[in-house]
Design an enzyme around this catalytic site. Structure first.
Site, short mmCIF file in Angstrom:
data_model
loop_
_atom_site.label_atom_id
_atom_site.label_comp_id
_atom_site.label_asym_id
_atom_site.label_seq_id
_atom_site.Cartn_x
_atom_site.Cartn_y
_atom_site.Cartn_z
N SER A 160 -8.06 3.92 9.22
CA SER A 160 -8.73 3.94 7.92
C SER A 160 -7.98 3.06 6.91
O SER A 160 -8.57 2.19 6.25
CB SER A 160 -8.79 5.39 7.44
OG SER A 160 -9.21 5.46 6.11
N ASP A 213 -15.53 2.88 7.64
CA ASP A 213 -14.57 3.87 7.16
C ASP A 213 -15.26 4.90 6.26
O ASP A 213 -14.94 6.09 6.30
CB ASP A 213 -13.41 3.21 6.41
CG ASP A 213 -12.39 4.24 5.94
OD1 ASP A 213 -11.84 4.95 6.81
OD2 ASP A 213 -12.16 4.38 4.74
N LYS A 257 -8.88 -1.33 5.88
CA LYS A 257 -9.19 -1.74 4.51
C LYS A 257 -8.17 -2.76 4.00
O LYS A 257 -8.53 -3.73 3.33
CB LYS A 257 -9.25 -0.51 3.60
CG LYS A 257 -10.50 0.34 3.86
CD LYS A 257 -10.55 1.59 3.01
CE LYS A 257 -9.59 2.63 3.50
NZ LYS A 257 -9.77 3.97 2.97
N ARG A 260 -14.91 13.03 8.76
CA ARG A 260 -13.56 13.60 9.00
C ARG A 260 -13.32 14.77 8.04
O ARG A 260 -12.77 15.79 8.41
CB ARG A 260 -12.49 12.53 8.78
CG ARG A 260 -12.34 11.58 9.95
CD ARG A 260 -11.49 10.39 9.57
NE ARG A 260 -10.14 10.76 9.20
CZ ARG A 260 -9.32 9.98 8.49
NH1 ARG A 260 -9.73 8.80 8.07
NH2 ARG A 260 -8.11 10.37 8.21
N HIS A 303 0.85 -1.20 0.00
CA HIS A 303 0.00 0.00 0.00
C HIS A 303 0.87 1.23 0.00
O HIS A 303 1.86 1.30 0.75
CB HIS A 303 -0.92 0.02 1.23
CG HIS A 303 -1.74 1.28 1.31
ND1 HIS A 303 -2.88 1.46 0.56
CD2 HIS A 303 -1.56 2.43 2.00
CE1 HIS A 303 -3.37 2.67 0.80
NE2 HIS A 303 -2.58 3.28 1.68
N1 URA Z 1 -6.28 7.13 2.70
C1 URA Z 1 -7.25 6.48 3.38
O1 URA Z 1 -7.75 5.46 2.93
N2 URA Z 1 -7.64 6.96 4.57
C2 URA Z 1 -7.12 8.07 5.12
O2 URA Z 1 -7.51 8.44 6.20
C3 URA Z 1 -6.12 8.75 4.40
C4 URA Z 1 -5.70 8.25 3.19
#
Ligand code: URA
Length: 464
Positions: A205, A183, A209, A190, A93
């Protein structure tokens, strides 16, 4: 009603506001209330979620709280049960960059390594269940790039993704509404409450995922420099440490590399142009401007191959990765993945001929010297304004907009030499990005040392 649901959201907010550590039950109950609410079932209001987010933003979370929040979010929706494949599942990632297309190379490289060494059940020895995102702000999105391939389907269910993994060793899919729904709700709030930048909320977050993919290991590319999401080196490093800690707490081997994002990675930044660049590399055509991209992709793949047990060291893994690229095995794996997910692979026979911008402009150097610096975030915004990115979620993106870089930081430049070529589908969109690029480039009369691509590696063993 379960015991967890009897915890009232206001108590969770008060505890965090007053600097107390939340119990696991409180965190789980809060997340459950978020995803189980309906217009008729007001388990928690938007105002309460916003207050919770601000309390976390101001007070932070200890490692246990962060691991529990991440796990609660991860299991708030559908998770991929890749254990059934009995293979080593691993992903990469990136926190996002400009021209950062390493995913398009890494997935087929690792798939090829896995296909070469299948398990006794005939499943590739390593699998990459890659869920990618769309362009966000000044950064590009892997999904937008993949969707320029005619017919390519990124909207696969988890069972369908498992079939592609079994067949190809990697699957390239997008986020669906049923993956980590918590999320989606938290992120939207947010955005409106000034709490996006919390490293704790970013960690929960991103990691919720990624962990929903069912991974045995994860390699994180955390960007530092002028094009990075986090504003300082220290903040990027802190984020990397939190993410490594959180991954390890859920029994996923996690390593983070802090890598330079001071200029666009590789030759092109955009959508189709980035696919084209990667196809060229996989076909053995190595353009000099793609050297940093190839190097970083091999380093990240090297770590993945090492964690998967296919290389004794990350360095040996990087060499193996380059061999896989050079041998054409990665290209073969790429064609298989794309075809299996419905894509038309004939476009790779001559990718340059599928680049069809309506408007092109070349930005040339006006003085001699060394290319010393640029605000890479500004370059990313210029790419977005050409049409390659989106101003708000849901906006369409242009397949053919983007830029080609003709010089790298530290290169000697002379007046009249092309620095960038701008591409757009609309000639009216060229002026502003051209001005943005011109303003951000700094030329120096003396040689400027280049920063290394990898600045630091964070593992569970070196977190203080
Ligand atoms: N990417 C995400 O998936 N979440 C965040 O909070 C910031 C970047």
């Amino acid at each position: 009603m379960t015991k967890a649901q009897r915890i009232h959201p206001i108590d969770v907010i008060l505890h965090k506001r007053d600097g107390l550590a939340l119990t696991d039950a409180e965190i789980r109950a809060f997340i459950l209330a978020i995803v189980e609410r309906t217009p008729r079932k007001h388990l928690v209001t938007d105002a309460q979620i916003a207050a919770f987010l601000m309390a976390v933003f101001l007070r932070g979370l200890d490692p246990r709280e962060l691991a529990t929040l991440t796990a609660a979010m991860r299991f708030s929706g559908e998770v991929a049960y890749t254990e059934a494949l009995n293979t080593f599942t691993i992903d990469k990632h990136s926190t996002g960059g400009v021209g950062d297309k390493t995913s398009l190379l890494i997935a087929p490289i690792i798939a090829a390594a896995g296909l070469a060494q299948p398990t006794p059940e005939g499943v590739p020895g390593i699998c990459v269940p890659m869920i990618s995102g769309r362009s966000l702000g000044h950064t590009g999105g892997t999904l937008d790039k993949l969707e320029t391939i005619p017919g390519f389907n990124t909207q696969l269910s988890f069972p369908d993704m498992r079939d592609v993994l079994r067949e190809c060793g990697a699957a390239l899919i997008g986020q669906t509404p049923t993956i980590v729904p918590a999320d989606r709700i938290l992120y939207a709030l947010r955005d409106h409450t000034g709490t996006v930048e919390s490293p704790f909320l970013i960690t929960a977050s991103i990691m919720s995922k990624k962990l929903a993919e069912g991974l045995k290991a994860l390699v994180l590319d955390v960007k530092v420099g002028s094009g990075a999401f986090m504003p300082t080196y220290e903040k990027s490093k802190f984020l990397a440490q939190l993410m490594v800690q959180t991954g390890e707490a859920s029994e996923t081997r996690t390593v983070a590399l802090l890598t330079s994002m001071d200029e666009p990675l590789g030759r092109f930044s955009g959508n189709w142009v980035e696919v084209w660049e990667c196809v060229d590399i996989m076909q053995g055509k190595r353009h000099p401007m793609s050297s940093d991209l190839i190097e970083l992709s091999n380093i990240l793949s090297g770590w993945m191959l090492h964690l998967a047990g296919h290389a004794t060291t990350p360095e040996e893994g990087a060499e193996l990765s380059d061999d896989i690229l050079k041998s054409g095995a990665a290209y073969k794996a790429w064609l298989k993945i794309i075809a299996t997910q419905g894509g038309d692979t004939t476009v790779f026979e001559d990718p340059a001929s599928h680049h069809k911008p309506n408007a092109t402009r070349v930005l040339k150097a006006t003085q001699s010297g060394y290319l010393a610096a640029m605000d890479c975030k500004q370059v990313g915004w210029a790419v977005q304004r050409l049409g390659a990115g989106r101003a708000k979620p849901g906006d369409p993106v242009s397949a053919h907009a983007g830029i080609e870089s003709h010089a790298k930081l530290g290169d000697r430049i002379e007046p009249g030499q092309p620095l960038f070529t701008l591409y757009s589908e609309d000639s009216a969109l060229l002026d502003e990005p051209e001005q943005m690029l011109r303003e951000t480039l700094q030329v120096s009369s003396s040689l400027v040392p280049r920063r290394p691509l990898v600045r630091e590696v964070i593992t569970k063993n070196n977190i203080q």
